[in-house]
Enzyme design. Sequence first.
Site, PDB file in Angstrom:
ATOM      1  N   TYR A   1      -9.407 -13.097  -6.332  1.00 31.82           N
ATOM      2  CA  TYR A   1      -8.635 -13.442  -7.482  1.00 31.82           C
ATOM      3  C   TYR A   1      -8.134 -14.773  -7.732  1.00 31.82           C
ATOM      4  O   TYR A   1      -7.794 -14.634  -8.995  1.00 31.82           O
ATOM      5  CB  TYR A   1      -6.631 -12.541  -7.084  1.00 31.82           C
ATOM      6  CG  TYR A   1      -7.391 -11.499  -6.415  1.00 31.82           C
ATOM      7  CD1 TYR A   1      -7.220 -10.189  -7.609  1.00 31.82           C
ATOM      8  CD2 TYR A   1      -7.143 -10.692  -4.976  1.00 31.82           C
ATOM      9  CE1 TYR A   1      -7.665  -9.104  -7.134  1.00 31.82           C
ATOM     10  CE2 TYR A   1      -7.591  -9.336  -4.676  1.00 31.82           C
ATOM     11  CZ  TYR A   1      -7.170  -7.949  -5.755  1.00 31.82           C
ATOM     12  OH  TYR A   1      -7.644  -6.902  -5.390  1.00 31.82           O
TER      13      TYR A   1
ATOM     14  N   HIS B   1      -3.573  -9.685   4.060  1.00 33.39           N
ATOM     15  CA  HIS B   1      -4.371 -10.351   4.504  1.00 33.39           C
ATOM     16  C   HIS B   1      -4.683 -11.580   5.562  1.00 33.39           C
ATOM     17  O   HIS B   1      -3.962 -12.706   5.498  1.00 33.39           O
ATOM     18  CB  HIS B   1      -5.252 -10.640   3.177  1.00 33.39           C
ATOM     19  CG  HIS B   1      -5.919  -9.132   2.288  1.00 33.39           C
ATOM     20  ND1 HIS B   1      -6.875  -9.084   1.721  1.00 33.39           N
ATOM     21  CD2 HIS B   1      -5.208  -7.739   3.296  1.00 33.39           C
ATOM     22  CE1 HIS B   1      -6.939  -7.623   1.485  1.00 33.39           C
ATOM     23  NE2 HIS B   1      -6.281  -6.951   1.809  1.00 33.39           N
TER      24      HIS B   1
ATOM     25  N   ARG C   1       0.992  -1.703  -0.067  1.00 39.37           N
ATOM     26  CA  ARG C   1       0.112  -0.040   0.397  1.00 39.37           C
ATOM     27  C   ARG C   1       1.180   1.235   0.483  1.00 39.37           C
ATOM     28  O   ARG C   1       1.797   0.667   0.477  1.00 39.37           O
ATOM     29  CB  ARG C   1      -1.266   0.239   1.104  1.00 39.37           C
ATOM     30  CG  ARG C   1      -1.289  -1.507   1.200  1.00 39.37           C
ATOM     31  CD  ARG C   1      -2.976  -1.119   2.736  1.00 39.37           C
ATOM     32  NE  ARG C   1      -3.363  -2.216   2.780  1.00 39.37           N
ATOM     33  CZ  ARG C   1      -3.593  -3.394   3.354  1.00 39.37           C
ATOM     34  NH1 ARG C   1      -2.091  -3.797   3.216  1.00 39.37           N
ATOM     35  NH2 ARG C   1      -3.997  -4.422   3.232  1.00 39.37           N
TER      36      ARG C   1
ATOM     37  N   ARG D   1      -2.515  -2.520  -6.942  1.00 39.02           N
ATOM     38  CA  ARG D   1      -2.159  -3.374  -5.779  1.00 39.02           C
ATOM     39  C   ARG D   1      -3.380  -4.218  -6.490  1.00 39.02           C
ATOM     40  O   ARG D   1      -3.001  -5.306  -5.892  1.00 39.02           O
ATOM     41  CB  ARG D   1      -2.406  -3.040  -4.644  1.00 39.02           C
ATOM     42  CG  ARG D   1      -2.879  -3.862  -3.515  1.00 39.02           C
ATOM     43  CD  ARG D   1      -3.411  -3.261  -2.106  1.00 39.02           C
ATOM     44  NE  ARG D   1      -3.124  -4.328  -1.151  1.00 39.02           N
ATOM     45  CZ  ARG D   1      -2.639  -4.971  -0.460  1.00 39.02           C
ATOM     46  NH1 ARG D   1      -1.313  -4.558  -0.443  1.00 39.02           N
ATOM     47  NH2 ARG D   1      -3.750  -5.853   0.829  1.00 39.02           N
TER      48      ARG D   1
ATOM     49  N   HIS E   1      -3.855   3.106  -6.154  1.00 41.20           N
ATOM     50  CA  HIS E   1      -4.675   1.532  -5.031  1.00 41.20           C
ATOM     51  C   HIS E   1      -4.234   0.653  -6.318  1.00 41.20           C
ATOM     52  O   HIS E   1      -4.284  -0.655  -5.466  1.00 41.20           O
ATOM     53  CB  HIS E   1      -5.346   2.237  -3.913  1.00 41.20           C
ATOM     54  CG  HIS E   1      -5.245   1.124  -3.395  1.00 41.20           C
ATOM     55  ND1 HIS E   1      -4.606   0.853  -2.274  1.00 41.20           N
ATOM     56  CD2 HIS E   1      -6.146  -0.149  -3.255  1.00 41.20           C
ATOM     57  CE1 HIS E   1      -4.682  -0.785  -1.137  1.00 41.20           C
ATOM     58  NE2 HIS E   1      -5.995  -0.938  -2.224  1.00 41.20           N
TER      59      HIS E   1
END
Length: 386
Positions: free
Chosen positions: A349, A340, A209, A317, A314
Amino acid sequence: MPNNRGSKRAFGSIRKLPSGRFQARYLGPDGRQYAAKRSNGDPLTFDTKGDAEGWLSLRHSEVLRGEWLPAPKPTVTFAAYAGSWLAARELAPRTRELYRRLLTNHIEPRFGTVALGAITKSDVRAWHAGLTCGRTAKSHAYQLLRTICGTAVVDDLIPSNPCQIRGAGSTKRARKVTVATATEVATLAAAMPSRFRLMVLLAAYAGPRFGEMAELRRGDIDATNGVLRIRRGVVRVTGARLVKGPKSDAGVRDVVIPPHVMPAVRAHLSEHTQPGRDGLLFPAASGVQLNESTFRRHWYAARTKASRPDLRFHDLRHTANMAAAAAGADLPTLMARMGHSSTGAALVYLHTAAEQDRAVAERMSELATGTANVVPIKSKRRRKSG
């Protein structure tokens, strides 16, 4: 010595205080404890035990005759309760700042001076319908109001939660993210000032990030093994920079940098990073952590050159996560790269990568069965050496 132990009684109890006076209290029909009080709410004690017993007898007779009424609950405004609610919670600084901003800008202008128990469902519906802020802020404001009122129910200050609007607290993605292609990433990086090019490449291929990159130090890069160590991030709270750890333990992670990015990493370490292990990888001109607003000015120009005016920084990412999934990353690997602790985001994803793999497989079948329009590839003839 005075006896401070309460005497056993069929109704209520009496306790002799160190001062020699007597205190009386009882358990009301509503399950709450009541102590003797004056009309103004101040504690009431008695000269003798007999006086305390007389007070308890009067209360007991009220209960038996059905004339007993619970003590009125104190009137507290929403603003007062919300203030104490916010002060009692352990929150991340940016979360606390967000809640305070939502209260100040969107909730307290309508409910701040209203008694907590006087807020009705229709009041909440009218307030929600009249909010003119964006969709996300509107949803967050409603969520916060609902949570505070929910705590008030638990605290027995209101009988039920007046926030009963179905779906008002849910947020949906307002825009569909189209990840950047490798060519677009290269164009974006080339269009940025040289000191920011590596930020684009790391975002697109390692997925940190912005706040994590702004706090990266020279010691967080293992240039020998190609590993990015993410341990901290920097956020701005009420105009000040705050360095803190990730949101969860999973946010502390080591991410392997794709080999094709490593030449840019080494060049950046040589040309743009502050000296020493604690030197910032991407320092601002003043030597402190880079502000996102400073970076954003250059980013807007770069994405225009790449013909991707829709692309947020962002979104890179998402590009990194999608590329990792397409390259064969399994669920634990993808979660580790993303930082995460839950599987939800990573599964998105993986699902998308699986859909792409299915499309590739179907295309292969079309080619194999001759049902696809195939453009033949012209092979170059080798020149015969003379």
